[in-house]
Design a protein around this motif. Structure first.
Motif, PDB file in Angstrom:
ATOM      1  N   PRO A 196       2.205   3.210   1.752  1.00  0.00           N
ATOM      2  CA  PRO A 196       1.128   3.733   0.903  1.00  0.00           C
ATOM      3  C   PRO A 196      -0.206   3.078   1.273  1.00  0.00           C
ATOM      4  CG  PRO A 196       2.447   2.164  -0.332  1.00  0.00           C
ATOM      5  CD  PRO A 196       3.119   2.338   1.010  1.00  0.00           C
ATOM      6  N   THR A 197      -1.280   3.842   1.174  1.00  0.00           N
ATOM      7  CA  THR A 197      -2.608   3.319   1.518  1.00  0.00           C
ATOM      8  C   THR A 197      -2.985   2.128   0.644  1.00  0.00           C
ATOM      9  OG1 THR A 197      -3.646   4.976   0.093  1.00  0.00           O
ATOM     10  CG2 THR A 197      -3.439   5.518   2.443  1.00  0.00           C
ATOM     11  N   ALA A 198      -2.429   2.041  -0.564  1.00  0.00           N
ATOM     12  CA  ALA A 198      -2.720   0.908  -1.447  1.00  0.00           C
ATOM     13  C   ALA A 198      -2.356  -0.419  -0.781  1.00  0.00           C
ATOM     14  CB  ALA A 198      -1.970   1.044  -2.772  1.00  0.00           C
ATOM     15  N   LEU A 199      -1.299  -0.442   0.012  1.00  0.00           N
ATOM     16  CA  LEU A 199      -0.893  -1.694   0.655  1.00  0.00           C
ATOM     17  C   LEU A 199      -1.999  -2.215   1.571  1.00  0.00           C
ATOM     18  CD1 LEU A 199       1.222  -3.889   1.172  1.00  0.00           C
ATOM     19  CD2 LEU A 199       2.158  -2.423   2.969  1.00  0.00           C
ATOM     20  N   GLY A 200      -2.524  -1.367   2.417  1.00  0.00           N
ATOM     21  CA  GLY A 200      -3.598  -1.783   3.313  1.00  0.00           C
ATOM     22  C   GLY A 200      -4.846  -2.207   2.558  1.00  0.00           C
ATOM     23  N   ARG A 201      -5.153  -1.481   1.514  1.00  0.00           N
ATOM     24  CA  ARG A 201      -6.329  -1.814   0.689  1.00  0.00           C
ATOM     25  C   ARG A 201      -6.164  -3.192   0.051  1.00  0.00           C
ATOM     26  NH1 ARG A 201      -6.124   2.517  -1.937  1.00  0.00           N
ATOM     27  NH2 ARG A 201      -5.106   1.795  -3.830  1.00  0.00           N
ATOM     28  N   TYR A 202      -4.986  -3.453  -0.516  1.00  0.00           N
ATOM     29  CA  TYR A 202      -4.738  -4.745  -1.159  1.00  0.00           C
ATOM     30  C   TYR A 202      -4.700  -5.887  -0.150  1.00  0.00           C
ATOM     31  CZ  TYR A 202      -3.485  -2.368  -5.555  1.00  0.00           C
ATOM     32  OH  TYR A 202      -3.498  -1.627  -6.706  1.00  0.00           O
ATOM     33  N   LEU A 203      -4.054  -5.665   0.994  1.00  0.00           N
ATOM     34  CA  LEU A 203      -3.934  -6.737   1.983  1.00  0.00           C
ATOM     35  C   LEU A 203      -5.271  -7.095   2.630  1.00  0.00           C
ATOM     36  CD1 LEU A 203      -0.578  -5.837   3.744  1.00  0.00           C
ATOM     37  CD2 LEU A 203      -0.990  -7.617   2.034  1.00  0.00           C
ATOM     38  N   SER A 204      -6.223  -6.171   2.610  1.00  0.00           N
ATOM     39  CA  SER A 204      -7.528  -6.452   3.206  1.00  0.00           C
ATOM     40  C   SER A 204      -8.553  -6.924   2.179  1.00  0.00           C
ATOM     41  CB  SER A 204      -8.055  -5.215   3.936  1.00  0.00           C
ATOM     42  OG  SER A 204      -8.274  -4.154   3.029  1.00  0.00           O
ATOM     43  N   ASP A 205      -8.107  -7.158   0.946  1.00  0.00           N
ATOM     44  CA  ASP A 205      -9.027  -7.633  -0.084  1.00  0.00           C
ATOM     45  C   ASP A 205      -9.572  -9.004   0.311  1.00  0.00           C
ATOM     46  OD1 ASP A 205      -9.867  -9.011  -2.675  1.00  0.00           O
ATOM     47  OD2 ASP A 205      -9.391  -7.000  -3.409  1.00  0.00           O
ATOM     48  N   PRO A 206     -10.874  -9.223   0.146  1.00  0.00           N
ATOM     49  CA  PRO A 206     -11.436 -10.534   0.493  1.00  0.00           C
ATOM     50  C   PRO A 206     -10.923 -11.674  -0.394  1.00  0.00           C
ATOM     51  CG  PRO A 206     -13.144  -9.065  -0.370  1.00  0.00           C
ATOM     52  CD  PRO A 206     -11.889  -8.265  -0.248  1.00  0.00           C
TER      53      PRO A 206
END
Length: 145
Positions: free
Chosen positions: A106-116
């Motif tokens: 899910p795209t949420a995984l990439g979004r969360y893992l790239s959080d500063p």
């Protein structure tokens, strides 16, 4: 124009594989299929496949990354691709019944893992490492702390 197209070596079951992938991807387009080879498209990606025989097998060194938005899509592709002899693995990875590796992410995984905020990202990473199929609600919970 130059292009790159995945070329799948199958063990004399190209017709079965194309039929399977067409059943998984509703928008699949079949260009050609014969007893020897096939050309088809899944989610906009063109593939060639060959009835090459048992000499070579797929392995995890190459996988197809399937990016999805919702848990319903994760569940759909996970269930379809592991059906009839597929195998679940870890962290969103699986093998279908032909031994081809897929990542249903899910795209949420990439979004969360790239959080500063590295603490949030690390919690998500730790949650994901415990999963087979990715569960977005569990990622949301880990992200929230």
């Amino acid at each position: 124009m130059t292009s790159i197209t995945p070329f799948l070596w199958l063990d004399n079951n190209v017709r079965d594989a194309v039929a399977f992938y067409k059943s998984v991807f509703p928008d699949a387009e079949i260009e050609t299929v014969s007893d020897f080879m096939a050309t088809f498209e899944l989610a906009g990606q063109r593939f060639h496949a060959l009835n090459g025989g048992p000499q070579y097998k797929f392995n995890e060194a190459v996988s197809f990354f399937l990016s999805v938005e919702t848990q319903q899509q994760v569940d759909y592709f996970w269930d379809k691709l592991t059906a009839d002899g597929g195998q679940e693995s870890r962290c969103g990875w699986l093998k279908d019944k032909f031994g081809l590796s897929w990542q249903v992410i899910p795209t949420a995984l990439g979004r969360y893992l790239s959080d500063p905020d590295r603490a949030k990202a690390d919690r998500v990473m730790q949650a994901m490492l415990k999963m087979q199929k990715i569960v977005i609600a569990d990622l949301d919970e880990a992200y929230a702390g």
